[in-house]
Design an enzyme around this catalytic site. Structure first.
Site, PDB file in Angstrom:
ATOM      1  N   GLU A 124     -27.029  45.915  21.259  1.00 45.77           N
ATOM      2  CA  GLU A 124     -28.307  45.354  20.416  1.00 45.77           C
ATOM      3  C   GLU A 124     -29.546  44.164  20.948  1.00 45.77           C
ATOM      4  OE1 GLU A 124     -25.089  47.680  17.800  1.00 45.77           O
ATOM      5  OE2 GLU A 124     -25.623  45.654  19.130  1.00 45.77           O
ATOM      6  N   PHE A 160     -17.654  47.597   2.885  1.00 46.47           N
ATOM      7  CA  PHE A 160     -17.611  47.513   4.718  1.00 46.47           C
ATOM      8  C   PHE A 160     -19.128  47.119   5.141  1.00 46.47           C
ATOM      9  CE2 PHE A 160     -17.082  50.061   8.965  1.00 46.47           C
ATOM     10  CZ  PHE A 160     -15.631  49.124   8.750  1.00 46.47           C
ATOM     11  N   GLN A 161     -19.112  45.829   6.817  1.00 43.13           N
ATOM     12  CA  GLN A 161     -20.135  45.558   6.964  1.00 43.13           C
ATOM     13  C   GLN A 161     -21.304  44.965   6.350  1.00 43.13           C
ATOM     14  OE1 GLN A 161     -20.645  49.403  10.211  1.00 43.13           O
ATOM     15  NE2 GLN A 161     -19.242  47.979  11.275  1.00 43.13           N
ATOM     16  N   VAL A 193     -33.775  31.651  32.425  1.00 38.93           N
ATOM     17  CA  VAL A 193     -33.439  30.819  31.881  1.00 38.93           C
ATOM     18  C   VAL A 193     -32.771  29.557  32.758  1.00 38.93           C
ATOM     19  CG1 VAL A 193     -34.326  30.878  29.387  1.00 38.93           C
ATOM     20  CG2 VAL A 193     -31.963  30.694  30.208  1.00 38.93           C
ATOM     21  N   PHE A 253     -28.584  24.512  35.252  1.00 36.15           N
ATOM     22  CA  PHE A 253     -29.433  23.685  34.638  1.00 36.15           C
ATOM     23  C   PHE A 253     -29.029  22.895  33.588  1.00 36.15           C
ATOM     24  CE2 PHE A 253     -33.739  23.151  31.985  1.00 36.15           C
ATOM     25  CZ  PHE A 253     -34.398  22.453  33.981  1.00 36.15           C
TER      26      PHE A 253
END
Length: 616
Positions: free
Chosen positions: A92, A154-155, A424, A509
């Site tokens: 996601e 749940f969740q 980055v 970096f």
């Protein structure tokens, strides 16, 4: 004759013709009434269907996400409608970054979605990037069954709290009556405030019968112009007309005002320094451009700002206060009034968008006759640019593949309207210094939020929303490996993204920052396997350039390939890319050799730069 025969029209000699006729009429009537009721039931929409209707009205073409049972009502509606495509990804976070890339490139609303609990929590980092990059994104955060909220189910999470800090608007739809109003407020908030809105909706609520049956809003996104008052423009002109050595610092807020910005610089004889987010809008066709300053910049931009008597900031929220002049008059123009004076002391602040403000200002400006500051800044830029270009030039006996050379080859071989994304760290540095913008090319990155792993997800969103353009991800090995599962999404959706991996087997970096702070680098080494073979396993073209001679052919082959491709290129772990000024604290952490590798690789400006920094 039986009753059925009677209803079908039996003999007129039957004993009960009237009764039969009455029954026939009554039965037909009931059947008609039943059909009407069935049709009414079938045409009434549920909440998920209305949600999709609103998104269609807003011009949404795709939703990025990972399917889950709490999203079933929405995904099933998309399956039946087909006007909005579902771009399924493997994480996601990728969905949120991809939506952010689409919104950045199109300026329109983009949408991502996550199922309840962990599914929508994974959106958070990508949404932070969208919010801080100021791109209009709507996140649909599914929720557990509404009657279970508050039971520790749940969740169970509370999206309205989780997303509060990375959104302008975040609300829970707990009743059908709230749809479409809450969704439309969310969309308008994302568009008007250029940021993130989140709508949390339980799966069972999405399946309930909707009260309102369609969108309520039917108008295009307003595009107002904002300009300081006539009196403020007069003051601004007076300050600039009495200044001699003026430098302009421009940022992403200069988008769409290139001609006005260049004309302004000509009137003021002012060099233009650009912030990283302003690169794609400012750098091209600009005889006044002197490059960047800041941690990723180089000496010419730093000198131009430190040696001016007036600094004019336009559409930028450049965050590093150590790179601002201490004794100059500072003017700031920004559409967002809350940003005035946020980074450095400001003597004059004006609220307005760049194009409208400069159009009002230009007729009131006198031609600045002092050209010395501009000429000095341009000469500094010429020297700095020459030094950077030398680092990217291949020598006859070169054995090591320098990342600067890779970036230069990529710039030369890429399409004139290519879209680049960069991770980055060091990939951002090479993109900032070696990719040439031309008004058609675009550059995406996590330039404000600074998140790892953004390049591949950004490329997915860029390619999905721009199927005819060349999209190239400049990835670090650390960034790519963090969300590497979405190489599979490239093949699944036939997205011809090209990934160039700068493989230095380290978080390079981070190592550089450790050295600058005087720390011995630790926990930054990466034990990688072959990214090219991983790409092949994911169904992409996988290439590896092991020598300097192989770099250009490998990149050229990948760019010509009709499908997703990855080129893995080993580059030195210790390649230095220092900012244009060194403080005493940083000097303590670096050896003399490292100090001499500043910017142009020679260190011939380090003494002057250090002196300027100390005096400022």
């Amino acid at each position: 004759m039986d009753l059925l025969s009677m209803m079908a029209g039996g003999s007129p000699n039957m004993a009960f013709p009237a009764i039969a006729d009455d029954f026939f009429v009554m039965s037909i009537g009931r059947r008609s009434e039943f059909r009407i009721r069935v049709n009414e039931t079938m045409t009434k929409k549920n909440v998920a269907e209305v949600l999709v209707d609103v998104l269609l009205e807003a011009g949404v073409e795709r939703i990025y996400g990972v399917a889950g049972d709490s999203l079933n009502g929405i995904t099933d509606t998309l399956r039946q409608r087909e006007q909005i495509s579902w771009v399924g990804v493997r994480h996601e976070e990728t969905a949120a970054f991809a939506a952010g890339a689409e919104a950045h490139l199109t300026g329109k609303l983009a949408v991502c979605a996550g199922s309840c609990g962990p599914g929508n929590m994974h959106l958070i980092n990508g949404l932070y990037d969208c919010q801080r990059s100021r791109v209009p994104v709507l996140a649909i955060a599914a929720q557990i069954p509404s009657h279970e909220i508050g039971s520790g189910y749940f969740q169970e999470t509370h999206p309205e709290h989780l997303f509060a800090q990375c959104s302008h608007y975040c609300e829970l739809v707990s009743q059908p009556e709230q749809m479409p109003r809450v969704l439309e407020i969310a969309i308008q908030s994302a568009l008007a405030r250029r940021g993130v809105s989140v709508v949390a909706i339980p799966g069972d609520v999405a399946l309930r019968e909707a009260v309102e049956q369609g969108p309520r809003l039917h108008f295009a996104d307003p595009k107002p112009t904002v300009c300081p008052s006539e009196e403020e423009i007069k003051v601004l002109a007076q300050v600039l007309n009495r200044s001699n050595r003026i430098t302009i610092l421009g940022g992403a807020g200069c988008a769409g005002a290139h001609a006005e910005l260049v004309e302004l610089a000509g009137k003021l004889n002012a060099p233009i320094v650009h912030a990283l987010r302003g690169k794609e809008f400012i750098e091209y066709d600009n005889p006044f451009d002197v490059g960047m300053t800041g941690l990723l910049g180089f000496s010419s931009g730093y000198h131009a700002m430190m040696s001016c008597d007036t600094l004019l900031m336009i559409g930028t929220d450049f965050p590093y206060d150590q790179f601002f002049p201490r004794n100059a008059t500072i003017i700031q123009i920004d559409l967002r009034g809350e940003q005035l004076g946020r980074r450095t002391k400001v003597d004059f602040g004006f609220v307005g968008d760049t194009k409208a403000t400069l159009r009002a200002l230009l007729p009131k400006l006198e031609q600045n006759q002092n050209k010395s500051h501009l000429h000095e800044s341009l000469e500094n830029y010429r020297r700095a640019r020459s030094g950077l270009d030398d680092l990217a030039t291949r020598t006859s006996d070169q054995k090591v593949i320098h990342p600067q050379y890779v970036a230069r080859v990529l710039d030369e071989l890429s399409a004139q309207d290519a879209i680049f994304s960069c991770d980055v760290g060091t990939p951002t540095i090479w993109a900032a210094r070696y990719l040439k913008m031309n008004g058609k090319r675009r550059l995406l990155g996590s330039f404000t939020h600074g998140s790892m792993a953004n390049a591949l997800p950004h490329a997915i969103g860029a390619q999905a929303s721009n199927p005819g353009r060349q999209v190239i991800a400049m990835s670090g090995d650390g960034g790519l490996s963090m969300l590497m599962g979405d190489l599979l999404s490239l093949r699944q959706h036939e997205l011809p993204v090209k990934v160039v991996v700068f493989r230095n087997d380290s978080l390079a970096f981070v190592e550089l920052e450790m050295k600058a702070g005087g720390f011995v680098d630790y926990a930054t080494r990466l034990h990688n396997t072959s990214f090219a073979k991983i790409a092949e396993g994911a169904g992409c073209l996988g290439l590896s350039a092991e020598t300097v001679d192989e770099v250009a052919p490998a990149i050229a082959r990948a760019l010509k390939h009709d499908g997703p491709a990855l080129v893995e290129i080993p580059v030195p772990r210790q390649e230095l890319s220092m900012p244009p000024t060194i403080t005493f604290e940083e000097a303590k952490g670096f050896s003399l050799f490292m100090l001499k590798a500043v910017l142009n690789g020679r260190g011939d400006e380090i003494i002057d730069l250090a002196r300027v920094n100390l005096l400022s």
